[in-house]
Scaffold this active site. Structure first.
Site: not given
Lengths: 436, 317
Positions: A191, A317
């Site tokens: 990320h 997600d």
């Protein structure tokens, strides 16, 4: 015993439009499944050419495609079963056409040792109706300091390594993870958001945030970290995957890296390719995600990059958040949106609007993530596992959050009009979901 | 007593969440009504009965002296039963959410809730869960509509108009709800609005708010009729947004020299509370050009006007 046998009767999906993105095939035909495996996919198998006792399902006007492999979903086990369990997540997944969930390690405790990987796999085996594979943490306790047992974790069944929605800020730690992980051909999924540049920001920086009186997160928070990572990949030769890119600037960085031949891949979330910052509207916390939704220009660039292959993967997600963490002022609400159940229908918006073709979309949601993770799904070749979906591309429907199977209802597509949905999901040759 | 105001202006909305969406007519109506309350407030008998029987709750999630006192006096002078709730000392600490608090209060049938909260959008969130009138008394860095109205009332009394004036808003624009509401109001009323601040204290995209942007006080104050100074909070000083108090004061603090860049008859304002020696010099703050005390007086009158104009729209009014 008879029950199980009847469960596993051969299935013929007849008269369908067969889409196999792994071979760029899109043709009218039939698909035969037996013993949990795809037997054949071709024109004119017909009811005559199947074993006795086969369930013949007429799929006229519908698409038959590989089940989706969702590369990024948060499930609450262990530690947050009130948000989501493998059981509920897998039911949501099945309803959304996802036959493989890749769960994230930012649980409590974190999935950072082989015993926890083992727990997750057993728990999922006993309670989930789709396949579940965990990613393990890059660093112990997701603290960004000490590398986890990458070799043992991979041997235990971790398909990749990530610190969830946290970035590994220390470049030395990241360098070592890429270097050491390289020896095990481990995929490092990162990320990319610099926490200091995020600061107190809660949505995309710009006029819209300024008007709402909310502190912004600059796109540079993402791009700076991505640039750094790419230098480290160049230095180490590790296998690297950017977990969620959201803006034009990151796409430029990615393109340069890929052109230079580095082993880099990237994903975009379904939220970022179908929504933009304006959807936040009057402080809608269900639209608060991390990284934040960007502007419409960025969204269009993401879709274009998906079409030309720069972006490899689209993931949900999926991040269930309940009332206590979402019914708060925007700056105090937790980020995250559920997505397992809606990712394909939302993605079909792009197909219907002509921005993306169906094969490309399915490739990014099934074939490509399976390849990156070394999993057998994502294709319709004879002999591959029968993880298959039947899709009515044109069915109009309105999303009623009460009908969602996730424990939490924090969907950004609340009350949205959608076109196209999964009508049947088959996992390992068994129908686990049917839309009636 | 109980001389009715001549203005019969009705604010036909159930909530005042911000200046956004308020028309020029709405603003003028409120300012005219406020004018009448200024006179009433200067009499011995200040009490009216237009809110008699009404319950007003001042729900403050963030400490405030002047805004809360001002709303309390305004409600009481109009005859309402006013209850002050400071929630930072109450159940929010025990984990009750904002929405639970809203639902609880709503069950007590108040007529008006005045809310201040430290998070942008929180008042709107609360307003969605209650049936009564809601007035935003400041939400995070978003809006503070009654402050903008009292600023406008003060300017109009002293300059006779707002249209055509050049108004420079100086300081921490990024975190300021007052700046956002002021910009919207002054633009609606046809003023020329400037913001003056170091770039770290300007919200990205501010140039699209319909304002001129200056990073320098000489340029920003040049030809200004009104100089509006904003408070710089302690936590923004010392390295995070500006290097130090002394550097900030040197470049952005309003002293006599910098004020001389504005028009000779320029007037100085500040929403308070002031940090003397940080954003404003005491000599300027207490000078004849300063309207800061008058702003406080206008605060009560404007809040009476808002309460009166909204109460005329309440059920059974």
């Amino acid at each position: 015993m008879t029950m199980i046998l009847s469960d596993r009767r051969p299935i013929l999906l007849a008269n369908a439009r067969i889409v196999d993105p792994s071979r760029d095939l899109d043709f009218p035909g039939d698909l035969l499944i037996a013993n949990g495996v795809i037997r054949e996919a071709k024109k004119g198998i017909g009811a005559a050419g199947v074993p006795e006792g086969t369930d013949v399902i007429d799929c006229r006007g519908k698409v038959v495609a590989p089940g989706l492999v969702d590369m990024r979903a948060f499930i609450g086990e262990p530690g947050a079963a009130s948000r989501e369990t493998f059981a509920t997540a897998s039911q949501a997944a099945a309803a959304g056409g996802v036959t493989t969930i890749i769960c994230q390690p930012d649980t409590s405790p974190a999935i950072d040792d082989p015993a926890t990987v083992d727990y997750v796999l057993r728990r999922a085996r006993d309670t989930a109706i789709v396949h579940v594979h965990p990613m393990a943490a890059i660093t112990k306790g997701l603290e960004g300091r000490e590398m986890t047992e990458i070799g043992l974790l991979k041997a235990a069944g971790a398909v990749a390594f990530t610190d969830g929605d946290k970035s590994v800020v220390n470049a030395q730690v990241m360098r070592r993870a890429l270097t050491y992980g390289g020896d095990f051909d481990a995929l490092i999924v990162h990320h990319t958001e610099d926490p200091d540049l995020i600061g107190d920001g809660v949505m995309n920086e710009g006029e819209f945030a300024a008007r709402l009186g909310l502190l912004g997160i600059p796109k540079a928070a993402e791009t700076v970290m991505l640039e750094r990572d790419i230098r480290l990949v160049g230095l180490t030769g590790g296998r690297y995957h950017a977990a969620s890119v959201t803006c034009t600037e990151s796409l430029e960085v990615l393109r340069r890296a890929k052109d230079a031949g580095l082993a880099i891949t990237a994903a975009a979330s379904i939220n970022h390719i179908t929504l933009n910052e304006n959807d936040v509207g009057p402080y809608r916390t269900f639209l608060k995600v991390t990284p934040p939704l960007r502007d419409e220009d960025d969204r269009r660039q993401l879709v274009a990059s998906l079409a030309d292959g720069l972006i490899d993967v689209v993931m949900s997600d999926h991040n269930p958040q309940d009332v206590e963490t979402k019914r708060l002022p925007f700056s105090e609400a937790a980020p995250g949106a559920i997505g397992l159940e809606t990712m394909l229908s939302a993605g079909l918006r792009l197909v219907h609007s002509g921005e993306l073709d169906l094969t490309k979309l399915l490739h990014a949601m099934s074939t490509r993530p399976a390849e990156l993770l070394g999993l057998p799904g994502g294709l319709l070749r004879p002999g591959s596992p029968a993880d298959v979906i039947v899709l009515d591309v044109d069915m109009p429907w309105v999303l009623d959050p009460n009908e969602l199977k996730s424990k939490c209802k924090n969907t950004p597509f609340d009350e949205a009009r959608l076109t196209g949905r999964v009508v049947r999901t088959i996992v390992a040759g068994r129908t686990v979901y049917e839309y009636v | 007593m109980n001389i009715a105001p001549k203005s019969s202006f009705v604010l036909s909305r159930r909530q005042l969440l911000g200046m956004e969406g308020l028309s020029r007519e709405d603003i003028t109506g409120l300012l005219d009504l406020a004018e009448e309350f200024v006179e009433l407030n200067r009499q011995v008998e200040k009490k009216r009965a237009s809110l008699r029987g009404r319950t007003q709750i001042n729900l403050f999630f963030e400490a405030s002296t002047r805004t809360q006192a001002s709303f309390e006096l305004a409600g009481k002078r109009l005859g309402a039963d006013v209850m002050n709730m400071s929630v930072h000392s109450s159940s929010m600490r025990k984990g009750e959410t904002l929405i639970d608090t809203a639902i609880t209060l709503n069950a007590m049938h108040p007529d008006i809730i005045v809310v201040r909260h430290h998070a942008s959008g929180a008042v709107e969130l609360l307003a969605r869960k209650v049936d009564c009138a809601v007035i935003n008394a400041g939400d995070g860095s978003h809006e503070h509509p009654t402050q903008a109205l009292l600023d406008a009332a003060t300017i109009r009394r002293n300059k006779g108009r707002i249209e055509g004036l050049t108004i420079a808003i100086c300081g921490d624009i990024l975190h300021s709800r007052v700046a956002r509401s002021d910009i919207m109001l002054f633009n609606t009323m046809g003023a020329r609005v400037r913001v003056v601040a170091p770039s770290t204290l300007l919200p990205p995209g501010v140039e699209r708010f319909g304002v001129e942007v200056a990073r320098d006080m000489r340029e920003g104050l040049n030809g200004a009729d009104i100089v509006m100074m904003l408070r710089l909070q302690r936590e923004r000083m010392n390295g995070s947004y500006v290097p130090s108090v002394s550097e900030y004061f040197h470049y952005y603090g309003l002293d006599e020299r910098k004020l001389s860049y504005a028009k000779p008859d320029a007037l100085v304002m500040h929403p308070g509370p002031m940090n003397r020696g940080v954003e404003i010099d005491s000599i300027v703050a207490d000078s004849a050009q300063s309207l800061i005390r008058e702003q406080v007086e206008m605060g009560v009158a404007v809040r009476m006007a808002v309460l009166e104009a909204m109460s005329r729209n309440l059920p059974n009014a």
